[in-house]
Write a protein that holds these residues in place. Structure first.
Motif, short mmCIF file in Angstrom:
data_model
loop_
_atom_site.label_atom_id
_atom_site.label_comp_id
_atom_site.label_asym_id
_atom_site.label_seq_id
_atom_site.Cartn_x
_atom_site.Cartn_y
_atom_site.Cartn_z
N PHE A 113 0.82 -1.22 0.00
CA PHE A 113 0.00 0.00 0.00
C PHE A 113 0.85 1.27 0.00
CE2 PHE A 113 0.56 1.83 4.24
CZ PHE A 113 1.31 0.84 4.83
N LYS A 114 2.13 1.18 0.39
CA LYS A 114 2.94 2.38 0.59
C LYS A 114 3.13 3.20 -0.68
CE LYS A 114 5.25 1.64 4.87
NZ LYS A 114 5.30 0.17 5.09
N VAL A 115 3.00 2.57 -1.83
CA VAL A 115 3.29 3.27 -3.08
C VAL A 115 2.29 4.41 -3.34
CG1 VAL A 115 2.09 1.54 -4.51
CG2 VAL A 115 3.92 2.91 -5.52
N GLY A 140 11.62 -2.53 3.65
CA GLY A 140 11.98 -2.21 2.26
C GLY A 140 10.79 -1.91 1.36
N GLN A 141 9.57 -2.07 1.87
CA GLN A 141 8.39 -1.81 1.04
C GLN A 141 8.29 -0.32 0.70
OE1 GLN A 141 6.42 -4.10 -0.20
NE2 GLN A 141 5.83 -5.65 1.28
N TRP A 142 8.58 0.52 1.67
CA TRP A 142 8.56 1.96 1.43
C TRP A 142 9.71 2.35 0.51
CZ3 TRP A 142 6.38 6.34 0.81
CH2 TRP A 142 7.06 7.54 1.00
N GLY A 230 7.51 7.29 5.14
CA GLY A 230 6.54 6.28 4.70
C GLY A 230 5.43 6.04 5.69
N SER A 231 5.58 6.60 6.91
CA SER A 231 4.56 6.38 7.93
C SER A 231 4.74 7.40 9.04
CB SER A 231 4.69 4.97 8.50
OG SER A 231 3.65 4.73 9.43
N ASN A 232 3.94 7.24 10.10
CA ASN A 232 4.11 7.99 11.34
C ASN A 232 3.64 9.43 11.33
OD1 ASN A 232 4.93 6.95 13.76
ND2 ASN A 232 7.04 6.71 13.14
N VAL A 266 -0.11 -2.93 12.67
CA VAL A 266 0.20 -1.54 13.02
C VAL A 266 1.64 -1.35 13.45
CG1 VAL A 266 -0.74 -1.86 15.36
CG2 VAL A 266 -0.53 0.44 14.45
N SER A 267 2.26 -0.37 12.81
CA SER A 267 3.57 0.10 13.26
C SER A 267 3.42 1.60 13.45
CB SER A 267 4.64 -0.26 12.25
OG SER A 267 5.87 0.22 12.70
N GLY A 268 3.77 2.38 12.43
CA GLY A 268 3.52 3.82 12.51
C GLY A 268 2.05 4.13 12.30
N GLY A 269 1.31 3.17 11.75
CA GLY A 269 -0.14 3.28 11.68
C GLY A 269 -0.72 3.79 10.38
N SER A 270 0.10 3.88 9.32
CA SER A 270 -0.48 4.48 8.11
C SER A 270 -1.47 3.53 7.43
CB SER A 270 0.60 4.93 7.14
OG SER A 270 1.37 3.84 6.69
N ASN A 271 -1.20 2.21 7.44
CA ASN A 271 -2.17 1.31 6.81
C ASN A 271 -3.42 1.23 7.67
OD1 ASN A 271 -2.39 -1.93 7.63
ND2 ASN A 271 -0.41 -1.15 8.26
N LEU A 272 -3.22 1.16 8.98
CA LEU A 272 -4.38 1.08 9.88
C LEU A 272 -5.24 2.34 9.80
CD1 LEU A 272 -4.52 -0.30 13.45
CD2 LEU A 272 -5.29 2.02 13.08
N GLY A 414 -4.95 -6.57 3.87
CA GLY A 414 -3.75 -7.25 3.36
C GLY A 414 -2.82 -6.15 2.89
N SER A 415 -1.95 -5.66 3.79
CA SER A 415 -1.19 -4.44 3.48
C SER A 415 -0.14 -4.64 2.40
CB SER A 415 -0.54 -3.90 4.76
OG SER A 415 0.27 -4.89 5.37
N GLY A 416 0.29 -5.90 2.20
CA GLY A 416 1.31 -6.10 1.18
C GLY A 416 1.48 -7.55 0.79
C1 LIG Z 1 5.16 -0.44 6.20
C2 LIG Z 1 4.29 -1.58 6.22
C3 LIG Z 1 3.46 -1.85 7.32
C4 LIG Z 1 3.46 -1.07 8.60
O1 LIG Z 1 3.43 0.31 8.53
P1 LIG Z 1 2.22 1.20 9.03
O2 LIG Z 1 2.63 2.57 8.84
O3 LIG Z 1 1.93 0.84 10.45
O4 LIG Z 1 1.08 0.87 8.17
C5 LIG Z 1 2.61 -2.92 7.22
N1 LIG Z 1 2.56 -3.70 6.13
C6 LIG Z 1 3.35 -3.48 5.06
C7 LIG Z 1 3.27 -4.41 3.89
C8 LIG Z 1 4.22 -2.42 5.07
O5 LIG Z 1 4.98 -2.19 3.99
#
Ligand SMILES: *Cc1c(COP(=O)(O)O)cnc(C)c1O
Length: 430
Positions: A113-115, A140-142, A230-232, A266-272, A414-416
């Motif tokens: 989703f980061k793209v 590395g996705q970002w 890429g997030s946060n 969830v990490s930085g939370g952008s997908n959530l 399914g974030s990636g």
């Molecule tokens: C970066 C990433 C995450 C976690 O980042 P958030 O900012 O919390 O969304 C989750 N899934 C994939 C595939 C990612 O690349």
């Protein structure tokens, strides 16, 4: 229900949302102020290295932010809108009456989703006359996303990638370099903070924080460079609100009145946030929709961390923010879900958690990979280790529904894609 039963609900190009949703105006409380203790102040540093429009989008005044046409065109090119899969085979395997839908961000060209935010950020950098992009990446996705969009907009690109992830995920490095991006492991010897960290911890595996410090130091020293994240930060979460808007339209196609439970890792939370916050108005209007964040037990900030002011990078370039944190010196184990290895959460996710809008659960690496394998065997696609944490949490929810005889509508993000993470799947499961 008069909707058509499908396996995948797809939106046409003309249905790509035209605006980003400004959730800030719907939060129960404003975000707490940051503590800017760096000398010179972080705000001054960011004003130098961030595109101005992105700084503005951290706190837009309008409820909906228009997406520029060139960005919309690129969003179509990278594969938006993404499908929503009804996971009938997974439901059958779990013998649950829960209806499970999966938002398939794994189908995007870079596999995550980061793209989407990368397209928008590179566009503004280019518009404002920058000629290169500098950033950090965990799994590395970002980094892959930025590498691709730097080429789309004719910009140079330099990425600091967490050392342990770079060693685990060599193909991500190959992809970025194929696109002409310069990739450096973090900590590296090319920055002052990198050298200091390596002196303190020889063999430091790197974290998102170390890579952030190195990227900012490098952007400050490179004329014409834009520093992107890429997030946060709020503007990233804003760009990702396409996810939730698409899901809303797709659930309507499926004849659902709306989700009962939304689940994302969830990490930085952008997908959530991008996926869930467009449903904030539903929650405010009294609809019982629950938000669940799945984190890694390697960095259990939301379930075990402390709500405190902390810095996101060891050099302290970023302002101190109020967020759930494991403490600035915490180095998460080098799990394969590199995207979830961050010592603190974002202020936005933390506020949602603090105000009781977000539930959280921590998932063990093995359980996540097993969930990813079950999804592959039933639905036929492999998600990223990060996304597999959300799938594991969705499986738990579906099994609870089986136990209590309920039939909730569960939507999991399914974030990636996990196709470049097969080495991780092998190490844990084979
Ligand atoms: C970066 C990433 C995450 C976690 O980042 P958030 O900012 O919390 O969304 C989750 N899934 C994939 C595939 C990612 O690349």
């Amino acid at each position: 229900m008069n909707a058509k039963q499908c396996l995948e609900y797809r939106l046409g190009e003309e249905e790509l949302p035209a605006q980003w949703y400004n959730f800030l105006l719907d939060l129960p409380k404003p975000l707490p102020p940051v503590e800017d203790v760096h000398v010179p102040p972080s705000a001054e540093i960011m004003a130098k290295i961030r595109p101005v429009e992105l700084l503005r989008q951290n706190a837009p005044s309008e409820p909906w932010v228009a997406i520029p046409d060139p960005v919309r065109e690129r969003l179509l090119q990278i594969g938006r809108p993404t499908p929503l899969r009804r996971a009938l085979a997974l439901e059958a395997a779990l013998q649950t009456r829960a209806r499970i839908y999966i938002k398939r961000e794994d189908t995007l060209v870079t596999g995550s989703f980061k793209v989407g935010t990368a397209v928008a950020q590179a566009y503004y950098a280019k518009e404002e006359g920058r000629d290169s992009l500098v950033s950090e990446t965990g799994a590395g996705q970002w980094g892959m996303s930025l590498a691709l969009v730097s080429q789309m907009f004719g910009l140079k690109c330099k990425i600091f990638m967490t050392r342990c992830s770079l060693e685990q995920k060599r193909y991500r490095d190959h992809y970025m370099r194929l696109l002409g991006t310069e990739v450096s492991p973090s900590p590296s010897r090319s920055t002052e903070i990198g050298r200091r960290l390596l002196e303190q911890h020889p063999g430091h595996p790197g974290t998102m924080g170390t890579a952030i410090s190195e990227a900012i130091e490098t952007a400050l020293a490179t004329p014409g460079a834009a520093y992107l994240s890429g997030s946060n930060v709020n503007h990233v979460h804003l760009h990702q609100t396409l996810l939730g808007q698409e899901v809303r339209a797709q659930l309507a196609l499926a004849g659902e009145h709306g989700p009962d439970q939304l689940i994302a890792c969830v990490s930085g939370g952008s997908n959530l946030c991008g996926f869930m916050l467009p449903f904030l108005p539903d929650k405010k209007a009294g609809r019982a929709v629950s938000f669940l964040g799945a984190e890694s037990t390697a960095a259990p900030r939301l379930t075990q961390g402390t709500y405190e002011y902390c810095s996101s990078d060891p050099a302290g370039y970023t302002p101190r923010v109020l967020a759930y944190s494991m403490g600035p010196d915490f180095i998460p184990l080098p799990v394969h879900a590199g995207g979830l290895r961050q010592h603190n959460s974002s202020p936005l996710v933390s506020l949602l958690r603090k105000e009781g809008l977000l539930d959280a659960t921590a998932i063990e690496e093995r359980e996540a990979f097993e969930a990813g394998r079950l999804l592959l065997r039933t639905e036929g696609f492999l998600v990223a280790p990060e996304s597999a944490h959300a799938v594991a949490a969705a499986i738990q929810a579906a099994l609870r529904a089986r136990a209590d005889g309920s039939d909730p509508c569960i939507v999991v993000l399914g974030s990636g894609s996990g196709m470049l993470d097969l080495e991780g799947y092998r190490q844990v499961l084979l």
